[in-house]
Design an enzyme around this catalytic site. Structure first.
Site, PDB file in Angstrom:
ATOM      1  N   CYS A 129      40.592   4.818 143.659  1.00  0.00           N
ATOM      2  CA  CYS A 129      40.991   5.780 142.975  1.00  0.00           C
ATOM      3  C   CYS A 129      42.463   6.053 143.193  1.00  0.00           C
ATOM      4  O   CYS A 129      43.092   5.127 143.275  1.00  0.00           O
ATOM      5  CB  CYS A 129      40.097   7.019 143.488  1.00  0.00           C
ATOM      6  SG  CYS A 129      40.168   8.586 142.316  1.00  0.00           S
ATOM      7  N   ASP A 198      38.742  14.174 149.509  1.00  0.00           N
ATOM      8  CA  ASP A 198      38.620  15.562 148.811  1.00  0.00           C
ATOM      9  C   ASP A 198      38.170  16.448 149.982  1.00  0.00           C
ATOM     10  O   ASP A 198      38.456  17.619 149.678  1.00  0.00           O
ATOM     11  CB  ASP A 198      37.671  15.457 147.433  1.00  0.00           C
ATOM     12  CG  ASP A 198      38.310  14.595 146.573  1.00  0.00           C
ATOM     13  OD1 ASP A 198      38.352  13.355 146.583  1.00  0.00           O
ATOM     14  OD2 ASP A 198      39.026  15.100 145.695  1.00  0.00           O
TER      15      ASP A 198
END
Ligand code: RI2
Length: 325
Positions: A129, A198
Site C-alpha cells: 500500500c 491504520d
C-alpha cells in the site's frame, strides 16, 4: 450549520481523495481548524456543540483508521477548559490543531530515524500500500547511505502502491512494482517487510491495508522479519476495553467496472479495505517512542492515553455528556 469547506474535507476523506491514516488525522485537524475559524456568533456552549458535530461528521467518514477519532478527541478535549468567550474557546481549539499537526510531522520524522536503524545496506525490503511512515523509513535509510532495494505491491483495488513507487523513486530509492499476487514468489529475495498501520490493538494486532496479513504469512514462512511503522496515535484506546476495530467495506465499483456490475445483476462482490495481522507475525512496531514488541502495545496505550477511555470515557466527548459526569 457545518460550513461547506469543512463538509468538503469530510467528503475528500470518505472518497479517499485524502487517504492514509496520518494524512486523514491531519486533514481532520485542518477541518476542525477551518470550522472553528468559520464559526460566527452564539455562546461558548453553542460553539462547543457545533465543534462536536463537526467532529462527529469527520469521525463518520472512515471507520478503521483510529488516527481519525484519536485526532478529533485530542482537538475537542480543548473545549473542556472553562471559557468566558467564543474567542477564547476558538483559540484553544486552534492551538490544539496546530499542536497535533506538528506532532504528526515530528512523529514521522522520529520513526524515519528509528526505523532506518533496522535496515542494512543492500537489504531487499517489501512494502504494501502507501504508508508515509513506512516510506519515511526507506527514504531515511537511503539518505544515510544505506541503500535498500524495495518491492512495492500495486495494492488492488485502489493502487496506492503507485503512490509509493512515485515517492520512493523520487527519493532515489531502487523500487520495483509487483502485483499483489507476486508477494510469495518474491519473498525468497526479501530480507525485511515494512508496512504501515491504520490501527494497532491493545494485544499488538495490526490492522492495515487488505492483503497485509497474507504478506505476514508469506514472510513468516521464510523467516523474514516483519516490521510495522506506526505512530502512537494509531494505537486504539478503544480496544483496551474490548472494542473491535471496524473493518471498512468499500464499494464493489472499486473492484469491478460499473458496466460489469450492471451486466451481471446477481454479481456478489466483497471489498474489505483492511485485514488484521496477529502479533505473532510481527517482529516489532516502529513508533516515535521507540521500537517495541507488539506485546508492548498495551503499555504504549497506557502511557499515551492514561486512564482516558479505559475508565469509560465516551468515544467523542459532547458538552451534554460532560455535564452528566
Ligand atoms: P500512513 C492506508 O490506508 C494504508 O493501509 C497504510 O498502510 C495506512 O493507511 C497508514 O498510512 P488507506 O487510507 O499513515 O489507503 O503511514 O485506506 O501514511
Amino acid at each position: 450549520m457545518i460550513p461547506e469547506s469543512v463538509a468538503r474535507v469530510a467528503d475528500d476523506i470518505k472518497a479517499m481523495r485524502v487517504r492514509g491514516a496520518s494524512r486523514i488525522a491531519k486533514a481532520a485537524a485542518e477541518a476542525l481548524l477551518l470550522a472553528a475559524r468559520e464559526y460566527r456568533g452564539g455562546s461558548v456552549e453553542d460553539f462547543s456543540r457545533y465543534m462536536v458535530s463537526v467532529g462527529r461528521l469527520l469521525v463518520s467518514t472512515r471507520p478503521t483508521a483510529v488516527s481519525l477519532p484519536n485526532a478529533v478527541r485530542y482537538v475537542l478535549a480543548a473545549l473542556r477548559g472553562g471559557f468566558s468567550s467564543v474567542e477564547e474557546a476558538r483559540a484553544a481549539v486552534e492551538k490544539r490543531c496546530e499542536q497535533l499537526a506538528s506532532y504528526i510531522d515530528r512523529a514521522v520524522e522520529r520513526i524515519a530515524e528509528i526505523g532506518s536503524g533496522v535496515l542494512r545496506s543492500g537489504d531487499v525490503v517489501l512494502t504494501h500500500c502507501n504508508s508515509v511512515a513506512a516510506v519515511s523509513v526507506l527514504v531515511r535509510a537511503q539518505q544515510k547511505g544505506r541503500a535498500v532495494r524495495v518491492y512495492a505491491t500495486e495494492t488492488r483495488p485502489k493502487f496506492q502502491g503507485l503512490v509509493t513507487y512515485r515517492m520512493l523513486s523520487e527519493a532515489g530509492v531502487d523500487v520495483t512494482l509487483i502485483p499483489d499476487s507476486a508477494v510469495r514468489s518474491v519473498m525468497r529475495e526479501v530480507d525485511k517487510v515494512i508496512v504501515g498501520a491504520d490501527a494497532v490493538a491493545a494485544n499488538g494486532a495490526v490492522v492495515n491495508k487488505i492483503g497485509t496479513s497474507l504478506i505476514a504469512l508469506a514472510a513468516s514462512e521464510r523467516g523474514v522479519d516483519f516490521y510495522v511503522a506506526a505512530e502512537t496515535y494509531k494505537f486504539s484506546p478503544y480496544t483496551v476495553v474490548g472494542e473491535l476495530v471496524v473493518i471498512e467495506e468499500r464499494s464493489p465499483s472499486e473492484v469491478v467496472e460499473e458496466s460489469f456490475i450492471r451486466a451481471h445483476p446477481r454479481l456478489a462482490v466483497r471489498n474489505p479495505s483492511f485485514d488484521v495481522t496477529a502479533p505473532e507475525y510481527i517482529t516489532a512496531i516502529i513508533t516515535e517512542v521507540g521500537l517495541i514488541p507488539p506485546t508492548a502495545a498495551a503499555i504504549v496505550l497506557e502511557e499515551v492515553y492514561g486512564s482516558g477511555p479505559v475508565s469509560g470515557e465516551p468515544l467523542l466527548w459532547s458538552p451534554e455528556e460532560d455535564a452528566a459526569l
